[in-house]
Scaffold this active site. Structure first.
Site, mmCIF file in Angstrom:
data_model
loop_
_atom_site.group_PDB
_atom_site.id
_atom_site.type_symbol
_atom_site.label_atom_id
_atom_site.label_comp_id
_atom_site.label_asym_id
_atom_site.label_seq_id
_atom_site.Cartn_x
_atom_site.Cartn_y
_atom_site.Cartn_z
ATOM 1 N N ASN A 81 0.871 -1.175 0.000
ATOM 2 C CA ASN A 81 0.000 0.000 0.000
ATOM 3 C C ASN A 81 0.909 1.225 0.000
ATOM 4 O OD1 ASN A 81 -1.752 2.077 0.477
ATOM 5 N ND2 ASN A 81 -2.384 1.390 2.516
ATOM 6 N N LYS B 123 0.026 4.238 -0.205
ATOM 7 C CA LYS B 123 -0.617 5.406 0.419
ATOM 8 C C LYS B 123 -0.392 6.640 -0.471
ATOM 9 C CE LYS B 123 -0.101 3.130 4.813
ATOM 10 N NZ LYS B 123 -0.017 3.214 6.257
ATOM 11 N N HIS C 50 -9.470 1.382 4.737
ATOM 12 C CA HIS C 50 -8.219 1.527 5.496
ATOM 13 C C HIS C 50 -8.452 2.481 6.664
ATOM 14 C CE1 HIS C 50 -4.093 2.520 6.500
ATOM 15 N NE2 HIS C 50 -3.737 1.434 5.845
ATOM 16 N N GLU D 42 -6.832 4.833 7.739
ATOM 17 C CA GLU D 42 -6.566 6.247 7.416
ATOM 18 C C GLU D 42 -7.758 6.880 6.701
ATOM 19 O OE1 GLU D 42 -2.820 5.474 5.522
ATOM 20 O OE2 GLU D 42 -1.987 4.891 7.471
ATOM 21 N N GLU E 145 -5.381 -4.758 10.466
ATOM 22 C CA GLU E 145 -4.319 -3.771 10.652
ATOM 23 C C GLU E 145 -4.560 -3.002 11.945
ATOM 24 O OE1 GLU E 145 -2.325 -2.666 6.693
ATOM 25 O OE2 GLU E 145 -4.032 -1.337 6.935
ATOM 26 N N GLY F 278 2.798 2.224 10.732
ATOM 27 C CA GLY F 278 3.793 3.285 10.619
ATOM 28 C C GLY F 278 4.533 3.592 11.912
ATOM 29 N N SER G 51 3.484 -2.213 10.189
ATOM 30 C CA SER G 51 4.928 -2.325 10.436
ATOM 31 C C SER G 51 5.498 -3.688 10.061
ATOM 32 C CB SER G 51 5.261 -1.990 11.903
ATOM 33 O OG SER G 51 4.942 -0.641 12.171
HETATM 34 P P1 13P Z 1 3.169 0.306 7.507
HETATM 35 O O1 13P Z 1 3.629 -1.002 6.936
HETATM 36 O O2 13P Z 1 3.913 1.490 6.976
HETATM 37 O O3 13P Z 1 3.088 0.253 9.003
HETATM 38 O O4 13P Z 1 1.652 0.530 6.982
HETATM 39 C C1 13P Z 1 0.753 -0.518 7.110
HETATM 40 C C2 13P Z 1 -0.476 -0.161 6.375
HETATM 41 O O5 13P Z 1 -1.223 0.725 6.765
HETATM 42 C C3 13P Z 1 -0.761 -0.877 5.123
HETATM 43 O O6 13P Z 1 -2.048 -0.624 4.666
#
Ligand code: 13P
Length: 257
Positions: free
Chosen positions: A13, A15, A104, A106, A174, A180, A219
């Site tokens: 992803n 983002k 997601h 976010e 997640e 992150g 992560s």
């Molecule tokens: P990270 O791997 O950067 O922690 O992000 C995970 C994520 O949100 C994937 O959709």
């Protein structure tokens, strides 16, 4: 690993990262996967990068004749219409995407996406022939309050509709506090959640619920991928930061082979 009941999916992803110059990383990931074609075929592992809308067409060109797939990160429930700034599932498919991330954390946070909205988007993805990756996950206060399984179970129940099957939908767990942050749950915590999600899926979709894949995200990186992928009911990963560079993305794919 050919005996695995569910074929693993390693999905990146990106983002809101990626300019045209970064398509070089897509190309490198795609070539790396082509070099691993035999092992990918033998193990049934598939891999995808979900890039920003602006890169989908060019990324789809860059992965031609390689095992890498391209996905989007959101879609509107309607196929077309007066929705300025939105992109439909049909548009994603037309641009060369074969999957889409939905719900997601976010987007739940930044765009106030509810489970009902995500359910509508899931139907849209299916209508357009896209594989939907439906995300669920608890916040840290929710986990601290002992409510993680309850919160995530409700997200799953309400975000899925009755037409889910293993060929059109993947679930991604997640935990928000692991995204992150460099922090990851313990194997026991992942096993508890994936086990709870599997039980819900089986209860609702019978045998099909046994086949729906459940990814872990948060992560995930080359250093912990093997440990995470070894947990029961973990059928792949949804990878943020570590998917931006071909080297780390391919190292995670290798952990899945
Ligand atoms: P990270 O791997 O950067 O922690 O992000 C995970 C994520 O949100 C994937 O959709």
């Amino acid at each position: 690993m050919t005996h695995r009941r569910r074929k693993r999916l390693i999905a990146g992803n990106w983002k809101m990262h990626g300019l045209r110059a970064d398509l070089a990383e897509v190309g490198e990931s795609a070539r790396g996967l082509r070099d691993r074609q035999d092992r990918l075929s033998a193990s049934g592992v598939t891999a995808a990068l979900c890039v920003p809308f602006t890169l989908i067409s060019a990324a789809a060109e860059a992965i031609r004749e390689t095992p890498l797939a391209i996905g989007g990160q959101d879609c509107h429930p309607e196929p077309s219409g007066a929705h300025t700034g939105d992109v439909s599932a049909e548009m994603l498919a037309d641009a060369g995407a074969s999957m889409v991330i939905l719900g997601h954390s976010e987007r739940r946070r930044d765009h106030r996406e509810t489970n009902a909205i995500i359910r509508a988007k899931l139907a849209a993805a299916r209508r357009a022939g896209l594989l939907a990756i439906v995300c669920v996950g608890e916040t840290e206060p929710e986990r601290d309050a002992g409510a993680a399984v309850q919160v995530v179970s409700r997200q799953l129940r309400e975000s899925l509709d009755d037409n889910v099957d293993a060929s059109n939908t993947v679930v991604a767990y997640e935990p928000v506090w692991a995204i992150g942050t460099g922090r990851t749950p313990t194997a026991a915590q992942i096993a508890e959640m994936h086990g709870a999600l599997r039980a819900l899926l089986k209860d609702r979709f019978d045998e099909e619920g046994e086949k729906v894949r459940i990814l872990y995200g948060g992560s995930m990186k080359p250093e912990n991928a093997r440990m995470i992928l070894a947990v029961d009911d973990v059928d792949g990963g949804l990878i943020g930061g570590a998917s931006l560079k071909a080297e780390s993305f391919l190292a995670i794919v290798d952990a899945a082979l």
